[in-house]
Design an enzyme around this catalytic site. Sequence first.
Site, PDB file in Angstrom:
ATOM      1  N   GLU A  91       0.862  -1.185   0.000  1.00  0.00           N
ATOM      2  CA  GLU A  91       0.000   0.000   0.000  1.00  0.00           C
ATOM      3  C   GLU A  91       0.890   1.223   0.000  1.00  0.00           C
ATOM      4  O   GLU A  91       1.965   1.233   0.620  1.00  0.00           O
ATOM      5  CB  GLU A  91      -0.891   0.004   1.247  1.00  0.00           C
ATOM      6  CG  GLU A  91      -1.707   1.300   1.347  1.00  0.00           C
ATOM      7  CD  GLU A  91      -2.848   1.236   2.358  1.00  0.00           C
ATOM      8  OE1 GLU A  91      -2.741   0.466   3.324  1.00  0.00           O
ATOM      9  OE2 GLU A  91      -3.830   1.969   2.155  1.00  0.00           O
ATOM     10  N   CYS A 281      -6.614   1.165   2.835  1.00  0.00           N
ATOM     11  CA  CYS A 281      -7.573   2.268   2.848  1.00  0.00           C
ATOM     12  C   CYS A 281      -7.460   3.170   1.630  1.00  0.00           C
ATOM     13  O   CYS A 281      -8.437   3.827   1.280  1.00  0.00           O
ATOM     14  CB  CYS A 281      -7.403   3.081   4.124  1.00  0.00           C
ATOM     15  SG  CYS A 281      -7.872   2.177   5.596  1.00  0.00           S
ATOM     16  N   ASN A 415     -12.080  -3.262   0.640  1.00  0.00           N
ATOM     17  CA  ASN A 415     -10.894  -3.523   1.461  1.00  0.00           C
ATOM     18  C   ASN A 415     -11.295  -4.046   2.824  1.00  0.00           C
ATOM     19  O   ASN A 415     -11.320  -5.248   3.059  1.00  0.00           O
ATOM     20  CB  ASN A 415     -10.066  -2.239   1.588  1.00  0.00           C
ATOM     21  CG  ASN A 415      -9.018  -2.339   2.687  1.00  0.00           C
ATOM     22  OD1 ASN A 415      -8.342  -3.360   2.796  1.00  0.00           O
ATOM     23  ND2 ASN A 415      -8.914  -1.316   3.522  1.00  0.00           N
ATOM     24  N   GLU A 416     -11.659  -3.132   3.691  1.00  0.00           N
ATOM     25  CA  GLU A 416     -11.871  -3.520   5.094  1.00  0.00           C
ATOM     26  C   GLU A 416     -13.279  -3.058   5.474  1.00  0.00           C
ATOM     27  O   GLU A 416     -13.448  -2.322   6.425  1.00  0.00           O
ATOM     28  CB  GLU A 416     -10.808  -2.798   5.920  1.00  0.00           C
ATOM     29  CG  GLU A 416     -10.447  -3.421   7.212  1.00  0.00           C
ATOM     30  CD  GLU A 416      -9.294  -2.670   7.882  1.00  0.00           C
ATOM     31  OE1 GLU A 416      -9.426  -1.455   8.117  1.00  0.00           O
ATOM     32  OE2 GLU A 416      -8.272  -3.305   8.178  1.00  0.00           O
TER      33      GLU A 416
HETATM   34  O1  AHR Z   1      -2.122  -1.405   6.749  1.00  0.00           O
HETATM   35  C1  AHR Z   1      -2.572  -0.163   7.147  1.00  0.00           C
HETATM   36  C2  AHR Z   1      -4.083  -0.036   7.102  1.00  0.00           C
HETATM   37  O2  AHR Z   1      -4.678  -0.856   8.053  1.00  0.00           O
HETATM   38  C3  AHR Z   1      -4.746  -0.439   5.817  1.00  0.00           C
HETATM   39  O3  AHR Z   1      -4.742   0.569   4.891  1.00  0.00           O
HETATM   40  C4  AHR Z   1      -6.134  -0.747   6.245  1.00  0.00           C
HETATM   41  O4  AHR Z   1      -6.749  -1.717   5.441  1.00  0.00           O
HETATM   42  C5  AHR Z   1      -6.007  -1.153   7.684  1.00  0.00           C
HETATM   43  O5  AHR Z   1      -6.858  -0.461   8.478  1.00  0.00           O
END
Ligand code: AHR
Length: 692
Positions: A91, A281, A415-416
Amino acid sequence: MIFRNKSLYFSVVLADRKVIQNANNRINFIYFAFYKKSFILLMKRTIQLAFLLLSMTLGSQLIISQTHNIQVEAKKAGSPIQKTMYGIFFEDINFGADGGLYGEMIKNRSFEFDHHLVGWLPFGNVKVLNDKPCFDKNPNYVQLSYQKELTGSGIENEGFKGIGVKANEVYKLSVYARCPNADSIGLKVEIINSKNDIIASTKFRFSGNDWKKYSLDLSPKSTEAHASLRLTLITRGVVDMDYISLFPAKTFRMHANGMREDLAQALADLKPGIFRFPGGCIVEGTNLATRYQWKNTIGPVENRPTNINRWNFTFAYKKFSDYYQSYGLGFYEYFQLCEDIGAEPLPVLSCGLSCQFENHDPKENCPVDSLQPFIQDALDLIEFANGPATSTWGKVRAEMGHPAPFNMKFLAVGNEQWGSLYPARLEPFLKAIRRQYPAIKVIGSAGPSPDGKYFEYGWREMKNLKTDLVDEHYYKDPKWFLSNAKRYDSYDRKGPKVFAGEYACHPKNKKNDFEGALSEAAFMTGLERNADVVNMCTYAPLFAHVDAWQWRPDLIWFDNLRSVKTPNYYIQQLYAQNVGTNVLTTTENKIALAGENGLYASSALDKNKNEIILKIANTSTEIRKITYTLNGLKAAVRKGTRTHFISGNMDAENTLDSPNTVVPATEEIGISGNTLDVELEPQSFNLLTIQL
Ligand code: AHR
């Protein structure tokens, strides 16, 4: 001593019978007393001796019982371990892409940051304009005009916390320029060190009123971690310039627009099976407008529109207002990198939700009935990666230099994400992908934590939707990692598979210390033991610039010249380089070792290499004696290796100045028969391979 006193007393009392008698009585008494006393003493001593002998015997029996007899079913190849099992997650956080893995050394090369001269120090007559631009998606450019004296106008770029250059290496500078008055313009180019001395110098001569690309090489005479690039007008007149770019001539695998060599090599050295990108994110964006859109990251690199980085203002204590995404490292480059390092690509796409941590405005989520452009992006991505060079998006890939498909097999949507907003959006994606590309494995999310109501809801919904894998995230302390080694033993074998897509042990100090690494190693034996349900896992985050990070711990740290592999990196590497093809049942007293006496063990067979791989962590503070019995294996003399990963200090870290404080060491060993005795150092991770 007692008996000497007794004879002395006897000789004194012999003169008088009575006395003797009395004395005899007395003597008898005394004798009795002496004998009684000495008898008791003797008894005491005997008991003491017996006790000592007994305890020695018991003690030695205790030591013997402390030898752990571990049985490995060496001839019964168990569940297959996927090649994708251990991988990496990239990322653009901590200046991981621009200023990190991506080779570009100039910050804000296209003058597109919200404040157009961020990263540049202008002097003299300098304007930022956008009429008749060179690139329609990056329209701003800089104009330098003669002012009062020669060398009075110019710009200086500070790089990403400086520009790192090495003595006598070659750096490639390119500029798009035009001379609006059609005259010829001279421009001096210099690399300046932190003391303001010139360490490399050359000149451009621009001509004509059309935008043209100009390139030259620079070779600094000294090494500097915090250099800057200065461009000075040296003739009368006006010049427009855009996309001012500086790259090391040597990039990873010598690709143009390539990666910083040492950082990409560190990824290759991990031998990752899977590569998840581009986030995290940043996929979601702080709002929908700033989400990651893969189509903006392909095609000619100069015309990829710059986007703000979502990690720009996230943490109040770590603000980086100069954090943007040039997208020079875009989807084509990610696929290329996967191919170079032999990892399966796993792109993550926005599901139409803005980052749920950052944005609570419902208007910042795409309504379910308006998702079609997002879904089309997913379908087009599959065509970009896998379609023939004659297809719409396959043609774009071919024009970029890769006619052959990238053969992408996995795609994550979201993603999350958590709550009901997510499955409602994932469902139409799934239907469309299944219809058009049934072979693609789709990954859904279980939310941001490894348990709790969102996690359970998420899993339930993913099972209902029948995603192929479910992405779990956990950033937890060492205790959690040690007590969760059995986490997957009881998972449903019939549902979706697990992708541990983001995990890292966060010790109290949030550092990449040995304690964190050892806890991860112990936990990962549980991933391996459950390889029938856990198909992939990726540590997070991957990179961090020592002068510009937002989040830690991270796997690899770097400055502008150097990089350092953390203890956590070495654990990932030991696992990823020794994946094996099948799980081998490994037990002590018929149960898997998942913390008993501080021991965590798993084993694998590698059918391709024809070897057995034994992994074992000793998290206790004592030596542990192990006898492995490799059941089913015929007794023979075999070769093997033993890797120890020990520190002696749970807080130990590797740093840029001391990169080898904690590194594993490997030795060759010989094995005879089908048993193997090993003594595990306290707080150590051990990996043994045995050639069959
Ligand atoms: O790895 C850092 C962040 O942690 C990522 O962007 C996110 O997916 C998680 O909250």
